[in-house]
Design a protein around this motif. Structure first.
Motif, PDB file in Angstrom:
ATOM      1  N   ASP A   1       0.845  -1.191   0.000  1.00 38.31           N
ATOM      2  CA  ASP A   1       0.000   0.000   0.000  1.00 38.31           C
ATOM      3  C   ASP A   1       0.879   1.239   0.000  1.00 38.31           C
ATOM      4  O   ASP A   1       1.876   1.296   0.735  1.00 38.31           O
ATOM      5  CB  ASP A   1      -0.899   0.029   1.241  1.00 38.31           C
ATOM      6  N   TYR A   2       0.522   2.243  -0.833  1.00 41.22           N
ATOM      7  CA  TYR A   2       1.334   3.455  -0.816  1.00 41.22           C
ATOM      8  C   TYR A   2       0.471   4.683  -1.079  1.00 41.22           C
ATOM      9  O   TYR A   2      -0.643   4.598  -1.602  1.00 41.22           O
ATOM     10  CB  TYR A   2       2.483   3.377  -1.829  1.00 41.22           C
ATOM     11  N   LEU A   3       1.022   5.853  -0.683  1.00 44.61           N
ATOM     12  CA  LEU A   3       0.440   7.163  -0.961  1.00 44.61           C
ATOM     13  C   LEU A   3       1.511   7.978  -1.659  1.00 44.61           C
ATOM     14  O   LEU A   3       2.675   8.003  -1.221  1.00 44.61           O
ATOM     15  CB  LEU A   3       0.007   7.849   0.338  1.00 44.61           C
ATOM     16  N   LEU A   4       1.134   8.675  -2.747  1.00 44.32           N
ATOM     17  CA  LEU A   4       2.088   9.432  -3.547  1.00 44.32           C
ATOM     18  C   LEU A   4       1.687  10.901  -3.567  1.00 44.32           C
ATOM     19  O   LEU A   4       0.506  11.230  -3.642  1.00 44.32           O
ATOM     20  CB  LEU A   4       2.108   8.886  -4.986  1.00 44.32           C
ATOM     21  N   LEU A   5       2.687  11.787  -3.513  1.00 40.41           N
ATOM     22  CA  LEU A   5       2.450  13.228  -3.618  1.00 40.41           C
ATOM     23  C   LEU A   5       3.374  13.804  -4.676  1.00 40.41           C
ATOM     24  O   LEU A   5       4.594  13.595  -4.631  1.00 40.41           O
ATOM     25  CB  LEU A   5       2.691  13.931  -2.281  1.00 40.41           C
ATOM     26  N   ASN A   6       2.795  14.552  -5.617  1.00 39.47           N
ATOM     27  CA  ASN A   6       3.549  15.290  -6.629  1.00 39.47           C
ATOM     28  C   ASN A   6       3.280  16.784  -6.405  1.00 39.47           C
ATOM     29  O   ASN A   6       2.137  17.192  -6.203  1.00 39.47           O
ATOM     30  CB  ASN A   6       3.088  14.865  -8.026  1.00 39.47           C
ATOM     31  N   PHE A   7       4.350  17.607  -6.375  1.00 39.72           N
ATOM     32  CA  PHE A   7       4.178  19.021  -6.052  1.00 39.72           C
ATOM     33  C   PHE A   7       5.136  19.869  -6.861  1.00 39.72           C
ATOM     34  O   PHE A   7       6.099  19.368  -7.448  1.00 39.72           O
ATOM     35  CB  PHE A   7       4.406  19.266  -4.558  1.00 39.72           C
ATOM     36  N   THR A   8       4.867  21.162  -6.876  1.00 35.52           N
ATOM     37  CA  THR A   8       5.773  22.125  -7.493  1.00 35.52           C
ATOM     38  C   THR A   8       6.327  23.033  -6.405  1.00 35.52           C
ATOM     39  O   THR A   8       5.694  23.265  -5.388  1.00 35.52           O
ATOM     40  CB  THR A   8       5.033  22.985  -8.531  1.00 35.52           C
ATOM     41  N   GLY A   9       7.501  23.559  -6.608  1.00 32.13           N
ATOM     42  CA  GLY A   9       8.130  24.428  -5.622  1.00 32.13           C
ATOM     43  C   GLY A   9       9.240  23.696  -4.871  1.00 32.13           C
ATOM     44  O   GLY A   9       9.549  22.534  -5.139  1.00 32.13           O
ATOM     45  N   VAL A  10       9.850  24.396  -3.924  1.00 34.89           N
ATOM     46  CA  VAL A  10      10.954  23.839  -3.138  1.00 34.89           C
ATOM     47  C   VAL A  10      10.449  23.532  -1.731  1.00 34.89           C
ATOM     48  O   VAL A  10      10.037  24.439  -0.993  1.00 34.89           O
ATOM     49  CB  VAL A  10      12.148  24.816  -3.062  1.00 34.89           C
ATOM     50  N   ALA A  11      10.471  22.266  -1.369  1.00 38.21           N
ATOM     51  CA  ALA A  11      10.020  21.851  -0.034  1.00 38.21           C
ATOM     52  C   ALA A  11      11.174  21.987   0.950  1.00 38.21           C
ATOM     53  O   ALA A  11      12.266  21.470   0.709  1.00 38.21           O
ATOM     54  CB  ALA A  11       9.520  20.414  -0.067  1.00 38.21           C
ATOM     55  N   THR A  12      10.922  22.686   2.035  1.00 37.92           N
ATOM     56  CA  THR A  12      11.963  22.846   3.061  1.00 37.92           C
ATOM     57  C   THR A  12      11.758  21.914   4.252  1.00 37.92           C
ATOM     58  O   THR A  12      12.692  21.643   4.992  1.00 37.92           O
ATOM     59  CB  THR A  12      11.987  24.294   3.574  1.00 37.92           C
ATOM     60  N   SER A  13      10.537  21.427   4.431  1.00 36.49           N
ATOM     61  CA  SER A  13      10.265  20.528   5.557  1.00 36.49           C
ATOM     62  C   SER A  13       9.034  19.691   5.237  1.00 36.49           C
ATOM     63  O   SER A  13       8.073  20.173   4.627  1.00 36.49           O
ATOM     64  CB  SER A  13      10.035  21.326   6.843  1.00 36.49           C
ATOM     65  N   LEU A  14       9.088  18.414   5.659  1.00 38.21           N
ATOM     66  CA  LEU A  14       7.987  17.474   5.457  1.00 38.21           C
ATOM     67  C   LEU A  14       7.623  16.846   6.789  1.00 38.21           C
ATOM     68  O   LEU A  14       8.503  16.355   7.497  1.00 38.21           O
ATOM     69  CB  LEU A  14       8.397  16.376   4.462  1.00 38.21           C
ATOM     70  N   SER A  15       6.318  16.868   7.150  1.00 41.18           N
ATOM     71  CA  SER A  15       5.881  16.194   8.373  1.00 41.18           C
ATOM     72  C   SER A  15       4.576  15.463   8.105  1.00 41.18           C
ATOM     73  O   SER A  15       3.821  15.820   7.189  1.00 41.18           O
ATOM     74  CB  SER A  15       5.714  17.191   9.526  1.00 41.18           C
ATOM     75  N   TYR A  16       4.287  14.426   8.894  1.00 40.75           N
ATOM     76  CA  TYR A  16       3.093  13.597   8.732  1.00 40.75           C
ATOM     77  C   TYR A  16       2.846  12.871  10.047  1.00 40.75           C
ATOM     78  O   TYR A  16       3.739  12.762  10.897  1.00 40.75           O
ATOM     79  CB  TYR A  16       3.269  12.595   7.585  1.00 40.75           C
ATOM     80  N   LYS A  17       1.646  12.393  10.201  1.00 39.06           N
ATOM     81  CA  LYS A  17       1.247  11.787  11.473  1.00 39.06           C
ATOM     82  C   LYS A  17       0.789  10.348  11.226  1.00 39.06           C
ATOM     83  O   LYS A  17       0.009  10.081  10.298  1.00 39.06           O
ATOM     84  CB  LYS A  17       0.120  12.604  12.107  1.00 39.06           C
ATOM     85  N   ILE A  18       1.260   9.399  12.070  1.00 37.47           N
ATOM     86  CA  ILE A  18       0.929   7.975  11.931  1.00 37.47           C
ATOM     87  C   ILE A  18       0.497   7.432  13.288  1.00 37.47           C
ATOM     88  O   ILE A  18       1.090   7.771  14.326  1.00 37.47           O
ATOM     89  CB  ILE A  18       2.119   7.153  11.409  1.00 37.47           C
TER      90      ILE A  18
END
Length: 707
Positions: A84-101
């Motif tokens: 199972d997977y989740l995919l994200l495609n975005f534009t711009g420069v990401a400086t930080s990524l966070s998520y909750k599990i």
């Protein structure tokens, strides 16, 4: 792009078939051209709750199950199978990524078990692992709040992928994806602390506040262009602006943030939760450190860390180089804001303070009294020029705290330099009267002697011969162990300015303790004897005069017999009774009286005599008596009580007992004489010993006629 492991640890045909079906589904997506065909998301991103049927722009999924309708968000995605997977495609420069599990328990009693992988990609084809969450090494809580993970991606990444790589047991609930990006910065309107902070000029980190909110900013004054690291202990986002609180952005990013002040001036450090400029009112610690500074902050840069300036110190090297600007004493009217501090306690005598600039430094010396934050100005001196000397002599007040502040003479200047500082004074005064006992016990321990403490003094003690000091060293109070003889205790006070004359105290030792005396005449008595009260005829003497008494019987303490006299109980058992008194004085010395010895013996036994004649029967008229010299009797009391006798002609009526041996003329049918040991002294009389004779009548005379 197609590294998804569909055949991990296949255990049976059903699992194998499931893998084939997943591959077919993936192939159909590829053929249809729907994989990665979504419109990319625009940063920043903050999803909060997530549902499978209505994923935000830029997100797609494969194999994810039906939504969780509860925590960690109000709705959450369900990862429930390997692959199972989740995919994200975005534009711009990401400086930080966070998520909750949040982990949800599987069919077994244990929590989730498996591997969850987070990856990033530049083009959606080649992937790099950002984080691997292995249940054996990384905890994901089952609590409703879930676990928040934060990663820092590459600036070139445009894809993120979350994959349940291996599902052994349990499901994972997933939501609240946040992706920060380079923004126009954050601007808070509340300054805290309300006063400006001087940026450090040395390499030591400076704590700005321990109660900083992510809704406020600091004003920092930079004196020299430098590079700094700003840190917020609670994490989050930092924006640094120049000139005004909403001025030009100098730098921004996650804490800790490195930024450079290209010019001296005011800089404003804003704290927020993230690049979306969300705020929070949870107190954490804010700090700043200079990473480009080469000078070391002087240890006495602040009043609280003032260097001790003892009497007699000469030409102590000092520097203001590397100091941080502060509010100078006198409200900035006198010396520069860049200065250092010295301190000492007054000893009630005259002292002279002087400072001399070196290497061309023109310094000003300010003398104050009180405590840091509440100082009273005594004088500020600026007489000399470059390399000049400032000197001031005054009489100190005992135990008053004094401070010396040295900085450049110009109160508006940031010039720093080097100097020397000295403090001289007069010879210390004789110490105060020595307190402590004048008369002590021989060999006593823990005796304290002291004089009034004067700041900065070293005290040198001298003790009588045979005495030892056990603690106190060269302080104003010492503890000693006495010897066997008295003498003189003396003490002098000294510092760098000299040594005082001696203060002395004469000490004597208590005389030897003597026990005194009570009646000690030895006695031998029979059972039941009640001794007279034992009382002192000669009282104890010597020692420290504070006596306690403990009477003893045969060397053992008698309960409650602790007065100066003792009334013994009656003695009911034969034996030797030795009475003495133990006397103890206030020194703990102990002596004993000579004993009173009483020997208690049993009452005498009945005597054994020989009757005369020693016959069972005698003729009428025979003289009957007792051979007195033949009598023997047992007495354990060590003294002879006289025998007494009594006689009877019928065994019922007896003559009055007498010490005279009876002499009877045999008559009647039976005669008796009895004997006993009389009751004398404290002994009872012995039982009677009775002797008897049967009396035979004399035959009548017969007349014979002869014809």
């Amino acid at each position: 792009m197609f590294s998804k492991k569909l055949f991990i640890e296949l255990k049976n045909d059903a699992t194998y078939l499931q893998g084939i079906l997943r591959c077919l589904a993936l192939l159909l997506l590829l053929i249809s051209g729907k994989l990665f065909s979504q419109t990319p998301a625009t940063l920043p991103i903050s999803t909060g709750a997530m549902t499978k049927s209505a994923l935000p722009q830029g997100f797609s999924q494969f194999g994810i199950g039906n939504d969780y309708s509860t925590n960690p968000c109000s709705t959450s995605l369900r990862f429930n199978d390997s692959g199972d997977y989740l995919l994200l495609n975005f534009t711009g420069v990401a400086t930080s990524l966070s998520y909750k599990i949040k982990a949800n328990t599987g069919t077994n009693t244990n929590d989730w078990s498996g591997i969850f992988t987070v990856e990033e990609s530049v083009d959606g084809n080649s992937w790099t692992v950002l984080r691997t969450i292995n249940s054996t090494t990384t905890n994901i809580t089952t609590a409703n709040a879930g676990t928040v993970f934060t990663d820092t991606p590459l600036s070139t990444s445009r894809y993120f992928r979350w994959t349940y790589s291996t599902q052994n047991n349990g499901n994972l609930a997933f939501c609240d994806v946040n992706v920060s990006t380079t923004s126009s910065g954050c601007t808070n309107t509340s300054q805290f602390p309300s006063t400006s902070i001087n940026a450090p000029t040395g390499t030591t980190a400076l704590t700005i506040s321990t109660s900083q909110y992510q809704s406020s900013y600091n004003q920092v004054v930079v004196s020299t262009p430098s590079t700094f690291v700003s840190t917020y202990s609670g994490g989050g986002y930092i924006t640094v602006r120049s000139s005004t609180y909403n001025g030009t952005i100098v730098s921004q990013g996650n804490s800790p943030l490195t930024w450079t002040a290209t010019a001296a001036g005011n800089y404003f450090i804003h704290y927020t939760k993230n690049s979306l400029c969300e705020t929070a009112t949870v107190a954490n610690t804010s700090s700043i450190q200079c990473t480009s500074c080469t000078s070391t902050l002087p240890v006495n840069d602040e009043c609280a860390n003032a260097t001790s300036l003892t009497c007699g110190i000469l030409n102590l090297a000092g520097t203001t180089v590397g100091t941080i600007a502060e509010t100078a004493p006198g409200g900035g009217v006198y010396a520069s804001r860049y200065g250092v501090w010295y301190t000492f306690l007054g000893n009630g005598q005259s002292t002279t303070i002087s400072s001399t600039g070196t290497n061309g430094f023109d310094q000003e010396m300010t003398i104050l009294s009180g405590s840091c934050g509440s100082l009273s100005l005594i004088i500020s001196l600026d007489v000399g020029f470059s390399n000049g000397t400032e000197t001031y002599t005054f009489t100190t007040t005992l135990n008053t705290r004094y401070y010396i502040y040295i900085g450049h003479w110009d109160s508006t200047s940031s010039t720093t330099g080097t100097f020397t500082v000295s403090r001289t004074g007069v010879t210390p005064a004789t110490p105060s009267t020595i307190t402590g006992a004048s008369t002590v016990c021989a060999n006593a321990t823990g005796i304290t002697y002291s004089v009034t403490n004067v700041p900065e003094m070293t005290y040198n003690w001298t003790l009588p011969s045979g005495w030892t000091q056990t603690s106190g060293g060269t302080t104003n109070a010492i503890v000693v162990t006495a010897g066997n003889t008295g003498g003189t205790i003396s003490v002098t006070a000294s510092n760098g300015c000299g040594t005082s004359t001696s203060q002395t105290k004469s000490i004597t030792i208590f005389t030897a303790l003597t026990a005194g005396a009570h009646n000690t005449t030895a006695l031998t008595k029979c059972v039941g004897f009640n001794p007279s009260i034992l009382t002192f005829t000669t009282v104890p003497s010597g020692g420290n005069g504070s006596y306690t008494y403990q009477w003893q019987l045969n060397s053992s303490n008698i309960t409650s017999a602790t007065s100066s006299s003792y009334d013994p109980d009656a003695l009911l058992t034969p034996g030797v009774y030795s009475y003495r008194c133990k006397i103890t004085d206030g020194c703990g010395n102990t002596v004993y009286t000579n004993p009173k010895v009483i020997t208690i013996v049993a009452d005498p036994n009945e005597p054994s005599c020989q009757k005369s004649p020693n016959l069972a029967a005698v003729c009428m008229g025979t003289t009957l008596t007792i051979a007195n010299s033949s009598c023997t009797y047992g007495t354990e009391r060590g003294e002879s009580c006289p025998l007494e006798y009594s006689s009877s002609s019928d065994g019922i009526n007896w003559s009055t007992p007498s010490t005279t041996v009876p002499v009877l003329t045999a008559s009647g049918t039976i005669n008796y004489i009895r004997v006993r040991v009389s009751n004398c002294s404290t002994c009872n009389a012995s039982p009677w010993k009775t002797y008897s004779w049967n009396i035979n009548a004399i035959p009548l005379t017969t007349t014979i006629n002869h014809n």
